[in-house]
Design a protein around this motif. Structure first.
Motif, PDB file in Angstrom:
ATOM      1  N   TYR A   1      -7.947 -10.296  26.271  1.00  0.00           N
ATOM      2  CA  TYR A   1      -8.153 -11.709  25.665  1.00  0.00           C
ATOM      3  C   TYR A   1      -8.045 -12.721  27.090  1.00  0.00           C
ATOM      4  N   SER A   2      -7.275 -12.388  27.974  1.00  0.00           N
ATOM      5  CA  SER A   2      -7.171 -13.098  29.268  1.00  0.00           C
ATOM      6  C   SER A   2      -8.309 -12.838  29.968  1.00  0.00           C
TER       7      SER A   2
ATOM      8  N   ARG B   1       6.714 -15.274  25.184  1.00  0.00           N
ATOM      9  CA  ARG B   1       6.845 -13.900  24.806  1.00  0.00           C
ATOM     10  C   ARG B   1       7.969 -13.742  24.150  1.00  0.00           C
TER      11      ARG B   1
ATOM     12  N   LEU C   1      -0.469 -16.642  23.212  1.00  0.00           N
ATOM     13  CA  LEU C   1      -1.354 -16.949  24.347  1.00  0.00           C
ATOM     14  C   LEU C   1      -2.319 -18.262  24.059  1.00  0.00           C
ATOM     15  N   SER C   2      -2.390 -19.193  24.858  1.00  0.00           N
ATOM     16  CA  SER C   2      -3.122 -20.234  24.878  1.00  0.00           C
ATOM     17  C   SER C   2      -4.556 -19.975  25.540  1.00  0.00           C
TER      18      SER C   2
ATOM     19  N   PHE D   1      -7.426 -16.695  28.137  1.00  0.00           N
ATOM     20  CA  PHE D   1      -6.281 -16.995  27.453  1.00  0.00           C
ATOM     21  C   PHE D   1      -5.384 -16.622  28.502  1.00  0.00           C
ATOM     22  N   TYR D   2      -4.251 -17.227  28.254  1.00  0.00           N
ATOM     23  CA  TYR D   2      -2.858 -17.074  29.055  1.00  0.00           C
ATOM     24  C   TYR D   2      -1.645 -17.176  28.311  1.00  0.00           C
ATOM     25  N   ASP D   3      -0.789 -16.494  28.832  1.00  0.00           N
ATOM     26  CA  ASP D   3       0.726 -16.219  28.208  1.00  0.00           C
ATOM     27  C   ASP D   3       1.469 -17.638  28.053  1.00  0.00           C
ATOM     28  N   GLN D   4       1.802 -18.143  26.908  1.00  0.00           N
ATOM     29  CA  GLN D   4       2.407 -19.194  26.542  1.00  0.00           C
ATOM     30  C   GLN D   4       4.055 -18.984  26.455  1.00  0.00           C
TER      31      GLN D   4
ATOM     32  N   ARG E   1      -3.514  -8.303  25.614  1.00  0.00           N
ATOM     33  CA  ARG E   1      -3.217  -9.711  26.284  1.00  0.00           C
ATOM     34  C   ARG E   1      -4.286  -9.452  27.417  1.00  0.00           C
TER      35      ARG E   1
END
Length: 136
Positions: free
Chosen positions: A23-24, A34, A47-48, A29-32, A20
């Motif tokens: 990729y961030s 969990r 992640l988006s 990318f950010y958490d969409q 995470r």
């Protein structure tokens, strides 16, 4: 005819938190969303990313890695072996990803498709990522 559009790609990982972060930091990318499935030993992060890309990272206790030395090695095994991201600056994207823990697998080169430069990276767990820059 059914209308189809791309939703996400799923990637099985050994360390959900590390992937995470990678990729961030490397690609924005950010958490969409969990979730956890404790009975199955599974943790999931959806992640988006920029441009509508979505990545589902799934960590399952005891999973086994699949590593490819390069894209040719990956093409020798049936099934998914890489995913691709379009970037606006290939060299900057490579440098950022390497600074976050990626490994360069192939140097930037012109693709056989006209107007595209590309390179392959491996994320911190060895998963292949193709980066594409459209040059025209």
């Amino acid at each position: 005819m059914v209308t189809v559009s791309f939703d996400h790609i799923g990637l099985s990982v050994a360390n959900l938190d590390r992937q995470r972060r990678f990729y961030s930091q490397a690609f924005g990318f950010y958490d969409q969303h969990r979730t956890e499935l404790p009975d199955a030993g599974i943790r999931i992060a959806l992640l988006s990313g920029p441009g509508g890309a979505a990545l589902e990272l799934t960590e399952r206790a005891g999973s086994v890695p699949q590593h490819f030395a390069d894209p040719f090695d990956g093409a020798g095994v049936q099934g998914y072996f890489h995913w691709a991201l379009s970037v606006d600056d290939l060299d900057t994207a490579i440098a950022a990803a390497v600074a976050c823990g990626a490994r360069t697998v192939s140097q930037p080169a012109m693709a056989r498709r006209p107007g595209i430069r590309f390179a392959y990276l491996a994320d911190p767990e060895g998963n292949l990522i193709e980066l594409l820059q459209h040059t025209h």
